[in-house]
Each structure stands twice: as C-alpha cells, then as structure tokens.
Design a protein around this motif. Sequence first.
Motif, short mmCIF file in Angstrom:
data_model
loop_
_atom_site.label_atom_id
_atom_site.label_comp_id
_atom_site.label_asym_id
_atom_site.label_seq_id
_atom_site.Cartn_x
_atom_site.Cartn_y
_atom_site.Cartn_z
N LYS A 37 54.20 151.72 52.73
CA LYS A 37 55.59 152.06 52.56
C LYS A 37 56.70 151.55 51.52
O LYS A 37 56.16 151.11 50.87
N GLN A 38 57.83 151.36 51.93
CA GLN A 38 58.88 151.04 51.23
C GLN A 38 58.70 149.19 51.55
O GLN A 38 58.43 149.06 53.01
N GLU A 78 50.22 147.01 62.04
CA GLU A 78 50.73 147.41 61.19
C GLU A 78 51.36 146.55 60.59
O GLU A 78 52.64 146.42 59.85
N GLN A 135 55.26 144.47 51.92
CA GLN A 135 55.20 145.82 51.52
C GLN A 135 53.99 146.81 52.11
O GLN A 135 52.81 145.88 51.75
N GLU A 168 60.44 146.07 52.90
CA GLU A 168 61.38 145.44 53.60
C GLU A 168 61.65 144.01 53.89
O GLU A 168 60.55 143.51 53.56
#
Length: 115
Positions: free
Chosen positions: A43-44, A88, A39, A46
């Motif tokens: 952001k969610q 990222e 996470q 994943e």
Amino acid sequence: QVQVVESGGGLVQPGGSLRLSCAASGSFFSRYAMYWYRQGPGKQRELVASISSGGTKKLLTSVKGRFTISRDNAKQMVYLQMNSLKPEDTAVYSCNAHWDNLDYWGQGIQVTVSS
C-alpha cells in the motif's frame, strides 16, 4: 537537527490495543507539528493522525473512534493510542516532526495485527 524515535510496536490480536510513542529532540518541541504515518504491505503511505503545536488533532477517517493522538510537551513525546485494532491496521508506522519548513522522520516501527 531533530531526532525522532518511535517505540511500542509489535504483534497484537484483532481487537487488541497498542500505544505507540514518539520521542523528538530539540529545543522547540512545543512548536513542532507532529504526524503519524503508516504504510501497509503493498500500500501507499497514508497519514493516520496529526497534532498541531496548538493541540489541534486530526485522524484518518478509518481510525476515528479507535485511535487517539496526544502530546506531552514537557516530555517531548507524542503518542498514538490504538484500540480495537484490525488486521488492516498492519503496517509500518512512522512518526514525523515538522518545524521550520523541515521534516524529520523516525525509523518506523512495525505493527502487526493477526491472530
């Protein structure tokens, strides 16, 4: 009760590598399906990678070719080798053990990719 503990996170420069480790307790480790989630900030959560009890592996599309997941049943460990890291990829990475319709989570570990 299954205990899950992650290790190996930290700060790394873009293009660098880290290996995350996940130790899971219990007498039936070889039967666990194991997962790595992450996470990132804002952001969610994943699913990054999974490995079944039979060794079938799946990877998030954005990490294919850079990350690999593996398991060592004798040591009751799962590893996430992360290469060519990008900013990222910065996130809290969590290990999950799934067995007998139950999920067991580690506390999560921070991975920061920054120059």
